[in-house]
Design a protein around this motif. Structure first.
Motif, short mmCIF file in Angstrom:
data_model
loop_
_atom_site.label_atom_id
_atom_site.label_comp_id
_atom_site.label_asym_id
_atom_site.label_seq_id
_atom_site.Cartn_x
_atom_site.Cartn_y
_atom_site.Cartn_z
N GLY A 106 41.90 66.32 74.20
CA GLY A 106 43.02 66.96 74.25
C GLY A 106 43.80 67.21 75.12
N LYS A 107 44.78 68.13 75.02
CA LYS A 107 45.81 68.48 76.26
C LYS A 107 45.35 68.63 77.42
CE LYS A 107 49.60 69.60 73.17
NZ LYS A 107 50.67 70.93 72.92
N THR A 108 46.19 68.31 78.69
CA THR A 108 45.63 68.52 79.86
C THR A 108 46.60 68.56 80.78
OG1 THR A 108 43.90 67.91 81.93
CG2 THR A 108 45.15 66.26 80.74
N VAL A 109 46.54 69.56 81.59
CA VAL A 109 47.52 70.49 82.21
C VAL A 109 47.17 70.77 83.90
CG1 VAL A 109 49.09 72.48 82.48
CG2 VAL A 109 48.37 71.69 80.31
N GLY A 110 48.22 70.35 84.66
CA GLY A 110 48.15 70.70 85.95
C GLY A 110 46.84 70.06 86.69
N GLY A 111 45.97 70.73 87.41
CA GLY A 111 44.74 70.40 87.76
C GLY A 111 43.89 69.67 86.94
N ILE A 130 49.80 65.13 78.55
CA ILE A 130 49.74 65.61 79.71
C ILE A 130 50.78 66.33 80.50
CG2 ILE A 130 47.91 63.85 80.34
CD1 ILE A 130 50.04 62.53 82.03
N LYS A 131 50.71 67.40 81.23
CA LYS A 131 51.73 68.18 81.76
C LYS A 131 51.15 68.46 83.19
CE LYS A 131 53.01 72.26 80.22
NZ LYS A 131 53.49 73.22 79.49
#
Length: 250
Positions: A106-111, A130-131
Protein backbone atom coordinates in the motif's frame (compact mmCIF):
# COMPACT_ATOMS: atom_id res chain seq x y z
CA UNK A 1 -3.91 -2.44 19.85
CA UNK A 2 -1.19 -4.61 18.38
CA UNK A 3 2.33 -3.80 19.54
CA UNK A 4 5.11 -2.71 17.18
CA UNK A 5 7.49 -5.44 16.07
CA UNK A 6 10.20 -6.59 13.69
CA UNK A 7 9.97 -10.32 12.99
CA UNK A 8 12.03 -12.67 10.86
CA UNK A 9 11.11 -16.16 9.68
CA UNK A 10 13.38 -18.36 7.56
CA UNK A 11 12.12 -21.23 5.45
CA UNK A 12 13.90 -23.07 2.63
CA UNK A 13 16.49 -20.33 2.22
CA UNK A 14 14.01 -17.45 2.20
CA UNK A 15 14.18 -15.01 5.12
CA UNK A 16 11.01 -12.95 5.45
CA UNK A 17 11.51 -9.79 7.51
CA UNK A 18 8.32 -8.04 8.59
CA UNK A 19 8.00 -4.76 10.49
CA UNK A 20 4.83 -3.30 11.97
CA UNK A 21 3.67 -0.24 13.86
CA UNK A 22 0.01 0.54 14.62
CA UNK A 23 0.51 4.14 13.41
CA UNK A 24 0.41 3.20 9.71
CA UNK A 25 3.75 1.38 9.98
CA UNK A 26 5.63 4.55 10.86
CA UNK A 27 9.12 3.84 12.14
CA UNK A 28 10.40 5.15 15.50
CA UNK A 29 14.09 4.89 16.37
CA UNK A 30 13.95 1.58 18.23
CA UNK A 31 12.13 -0.13 15.36
CA UNK A 32 14.58 1.31 12.81
CA UNK A 33 17.53 -0.02 14.83
CA UNK A 34 15.96 -3.47 15.11
CA UNK A 35 15.17 -3.51 11.40
CA UNK A 36 18.75 -2.58 10.45
CA UNK A 37 20.17 -5.26 12.77
CA UNK A 38 17.76 -7.91 11.51
CA UNK A 39 18.69 -7.22 7.88
CA UNK A 40 22.40 -7.40 8.73
CA UNK A 41 21.97 -10.68 10.61
CA UNK A 42 20.00 -12.22 7.75
CA UNK A 43 22.70 -11.15 5.33
CA UNK A 44 25.32 -12.91 7.46
CA UNK A 45 23.29 -16.11 7.86
CA UNK A 46 24.55 -18.80 5.46
CA UNK A 47 21.15 -20.50 5.51
CA UNK A 48 19.55 -17.42 3.94
CA UNK A 49 19.67 -17.22 0.15
CA UNK A 50 17.24 -14.34 -0.43
CA UNK A 51 15.33 -11.84 1.73
CA UNK A 52 11.74 -10.63 1.46
CA UNK A 53 11.09 -7.29 3.18
CA UNK A 54 7.48 -6.50 4.03
CA UNK A 55 5.33 -4.69 6.56
CA UNK A 56 2.35 -5.87 8.55
CA UNK A 57 -1.25 -5.05 7.77
CA UNK A 58 -2.92 -4.79 4.38
CA UNK A 59 -2.91 -1.03 3.83
CA UNK A 60 0.04 1.34 4.34
CA UNK A 61 3.50 -0.10 3.66
CA UNK A 62 5.27 2.60 5.67
CA UNK A 63 4.25 6.09 6.77
CA UNK A 64 7.88 7.13 7.26
CA UNK A 65 9.25 8.77 10.38
CA UNK A 66 7.44 8.66 13.70
CA UNK A 67 5.86 12.08 14.26
CA UNK A 68 5.77 11.47 18.01
CA UNK A 69 9.57 11.26 18.02
CA UNK A 70 9.99 14.19 15.61
CA UNK A 71 7.94 16.40 17.89
CA UNK A 72 10.17 15.56 20.86
CA UNK A 73 13.52 16.38 19.19
CA UNK A 74 14.97 19.40 21.01
CA UNK A 75 18.67 19.41 20.13
CA UNK A 76 20.78 18.75 17.00
CA UNK A 77 22.42 15.58 18.34
CA UNK A 78 19.06 13.94 19.09
CA UNK A 79 17.93 14.96 15.62
CA UNK A 80 20.99 13.45 14.00
CA UNK A 81 20.54 10.19 15.92
CA UNK A 82 16.88 9.96 14.90
CA UNK A 83 17.47 10.58 11.19
CA UNK A 84 20.45 8.24 11.26
CA UNK A 85 17.92 5.47 11.92
CA UNK A 86 16.76 5.53 8.31
CA UNK A 87 20.37 5.90 7.15
CA UNK A 88 21.31 2.75 9.06
CA UNK A 89 18.47 0.74 7.51
CA UNK A 90 19.34 1.87 3.99
CA UNK A 91 23.02 1.14 4.53
CA UNK A 92 22.23 -2.29 6.00
CA UNK A 93 20.20 -3.07 2.88
CA UNK A 94 22.98 -1.74 0.63
CA UNK A 95 25.67 -3.83 2.31
CA UNK A 96 23.59 -6.99 2.66
CA UNK A 97 25.13 -9.65 0.37
CA UNK A 98 21.72 -11.16 -0.41
CA UNK A 99 19.12 -9.82 -2.82
CA UNK A 100 16.27 -8.08 -0.97
CA UNK A 101 12.81 -8.30 -2.54
CA UNK A 102 10.46 -5.49 -1.52
CA UNK A 103 6.79 -6.37 -1.02
CA UNK A 104 4.87 -3.08 -1.04
CA UNK A 105 1.18 -3.61 -0.33
CA UNK A 106 0.00 0.00 0.00
CA UNK A 107 0.89 3.66 0.21
CA UNK A 108 4.39 4.58 1.29
CA UNK A 109 5.57 7.98 2.46
CA UNK A 110 8.88 9.72 3.18
CA UNK A 111 11.33 7.33 4.77
CA UNK A 112 9.19 4.44 3.56
CA UNK A 113 9.94 5.44 -0.04
CA UNK A 114 13.62 5.30 0.89
CA UNK A 115 13.25 1.78 2.28
CA UNK A 116 11.41 0.63 -0.85
CA UNK A 117 14.11 2.24 -3.01
CA UNK A 118 16.87 0.36 -1.19
CA UNK A 119 15.44 -3.04 -2.11
CA UNK A 120 17.01 -4.88 -5.04
CA UNK A 121 13.76 -5.91 -6.68
CA UNK A 122 10.49 -4.26 -5.69
CA UNK A 123 6.97 -5.57 -6.27
CA UNK A 124 3.81 -3.69 -5.34
CA UNK A 125 0.03 -3.53 -5.61
CA UNK A 126 -1.72 -0.83 -7.64
CA UNK A 127 -2.59 0.81 -4.31
CA UNK A 128 1.09 1.47 -3.48
CA UNK A 129 1.23 5.18 -4.29
CA UNK A 130 4.30 7.07 -3.07
CA UNK A 131 4.87 10.52 -1.58
CA UNK A 132 7.94 12.42 -0.34
CA UNK A 133 6.19 14.67 2.16
CA UNK A 134 9.17 16.04 4.10
CA UNK A 135 9.02 19.56 2.67
CA UNK A 136 5.52 19.86 4.13
CA UNK A 137 7.01 19.98 7.63
CA UNK A 138 10.01 22.13 6.77
CA UNK A 139 12.64 19.48 6.21
CA UNK A 140 13.53 17.48 3.09
CA UNK A 141 14.20 13.90 1.96
CA UNK A 142 17.90 14.31 2.63
CA UNK A 143 18.69 10.91 4.16
CA UNK A 144 16.55 8.84 1.80
CA UNK A 145 17.29 11.04 -1.22
CA UNK A 146 20.33 9.11 -2.50
CA UNK A 147 18.43 5.80 -2.46
CA UNK A 148 15.37 7.30 -4.12
CA UNK A 149 17.48 9.10 -6.73
CA UNK A 150 19.37 5.88 -7.48
CA UNK A 151 16.07 4.20 -8.44
CA UNK A 152 14.00 7.05 -9.90
CA UNK A 153 16.71 9.32 -11.29
CA UNK A 154 17.29 12.91 -10.21
CA UNK A 155 14.45 14.38 -12.27
CA UNK A 156 11.70 12.15 -10.88
CA UNK A 157 13.09 12.25 -7.34
CA UNK A 158 13.20 16.05 -7.35
CA UNK A 159 9.68 16.15 -8.81
CA UNK A 160 8.10 14.24 -5.94
CA UNK A 161 10.33 15.96 -3.35
CA UNK A 162 9.19 19.42 -4.50
CA UNK A 163 5.56 18.35 -5.08
CA UNK A 164 5.44 17.24 -1.47
CA UNK A 165 1.64 17.21 -1.16
CA UNK A 166 0.93 14.75 -3.94
CA UNK A 167 0.77 11.00 -4.04
CA UNK A 168 2.18 9.49 -7.22
CA UNK A 169 0.45 6.34 -8.40
CA UNK A 170 2.10 2.92 -8.36
CA UNK A 171 2.13 2.81 -12.16
CA UNK A 172 4.13 6.06 -12.22
CA UNK A 173 6.60 4.52 -9.77
CA UNK A 174 6.84 1.45 -12.01
CA UNK A 175 7.51 3.54 -15.11
CA UNK A 176 10.26 5.44 -13.27
CA UNK A 177 11.94 2.24 -12.06
CA UNK A 178 11.06 2.03 -8.36
CA UNK A 179 8.61 -0.84 -8.78
CA UNK A 180 9.54 -3.71 -11.06
CA UNK A 181 6.05 -5.16 -11.16
CA UNK A 182 2.60 -3.92 -10.06
CA UNK A 183 -0.33 -6.22 -9.28
CA UNK A 184 -4.08 -5.68 -9.00
CA UNK A 185 -4.51 -7.54 -5.72
CA UNK A 186 -2.60 -8.32 -2.55
CA UNK A 187 -3.08 -12.04 -3.22
CA UNK A 188 -1.45 -11.75 -6.64
CA UNK A 189 1.42 -9.75 -5.14
CA UNK A 190 2.09 -12.33 -2.43
CA UNK A 191 2.02 -15.21 -4.88
CA UNK A 192 4.42 -13.43 -7.22
CA UNK A 193 6.82 -12.46 -4.42
CA UNK A 194 6.93 -16.00 -3.08
CA UNK A 195 7.45 -17.56 -6.51
CA UNK A 196 10.16 -15.03 -7.36
CA UNK A 197 12.00 -15.66 -4.08
CA UNK A 198 11.81 -19.43 -4.53
CA UNK A 199 13.19 -19.13 -8.04
CA UNK A 200 16.12 -16.98 -6.86
CA UNK A 201 17.06 -19.68 -4.37
CA UNK A 202 17.88 -21.95 -7.31
CA UNK A 203 20.53 -19.62 -8.67
CA UNK A 204 24.26 -19.51 -7.90
CA UNK A 205 24.48 -17.65 -4.60
CA UNK A 206 28.02 -16.45 -5.28
CA UNK A 207 26.87 -15.01 -8.61
CA UNK A 208 24.03 -13.11 -6.90
CA UNK A 209 26.41 -11.79 -4.24
CA UNK A 210 28.79 -10.49 -6.90
CA UNK A 211 25.90 -9.04 -8.92
CA UNK A 212 24.70 -7.11 -5.89
CA UNK A 213 28.16 -5.59 -5.43
CA UNK A 214 28.08 -4.42 -9.04
CA UNK A 215 24.57 -3.01 -8.79
CA UNK A 216 25.51 -0.94 -5.73
CA UNK A 217 28.90 0.21 -6.98
CA UNK A 218 29.38 3.95 -6.59
CA UNK A 219 27.60 4.02 -3.22
CA UNK A 220 30.66 3.18 -1.10
CA UNK A 221 30.60 6.66 0.49
CA UNK A 222 27.02 6.34 1.75
CA UNK A 223 28.02 5.73 5.37
CA UNK A 224 29.47 9.24 5.44
CA UNK A 225 26.99 10.80 2.98
CA UNK A 226 23.86 9.67 4.81
CA UNK A 227 25.38 10.69 8.16
CA UNK A 228 25.95 14.18 6.75
CA UNK A 229 22.38 14.25 5.48
CA UNK A 230 21.10 13.20 8.92
CA UNK A 231 22.85 16.26 10.38
CA UNK A 232 21.00 18.53 7.93
CA UNK A 233 17.62 17.02 8.82
CA UNK A 234 18.47 17.10 12.52
CA UNK A 235 19.18 20.82 12.26
CA UNK A 236 16.10 21.67 10.18
CA UNK A 237 13.72 19.79 12.46
CA UNK A 238 14.59 22.34 15.17
CA UNK A 239 13.56 25.31 13.02
CA UNK A 240 10.63 27.46 14.13
CA UNK A 241 8.83 26.58 10.91
CA UNK A 242 9.05 22.83 11.54
CA UNK A 243 8.18 23.12 15.22
CA UNK A 244 5.00 25.02 14.28
CA UNK A 245 4.10 22.50 11.59
CA UNK A 246 4.64 19.53 13.88
CA UNK A 247 2.28 21.01 16.49
CA UNK A 248 -0.56 20.25 14.08
CA UNK A 249 0.14 16.56 14.51
CA UNK A 250 0.11 16.57 18.29
Amino acid sequence: MEKPYVNITTEKGIATIEFFHPAHNSLPGDLLAKLANTITEAGNNDEVKVIILKSGGDRTFCAGASFNELININDPETGKVFFSGFANVINAMRKCPKFIIGRIQGKTVGGGVGVASATDFCMATKFAAIKLSELNVGIGPFVVGPAVERKLGLSAMSQIAIDANSFYEAEWARQKGLYNQVFDTLEALDEAVQNFAENLCNYNHEAMKEMKKVFWSGTEDWDELLAERAVISGRLVLSDFTKEMLKRFE
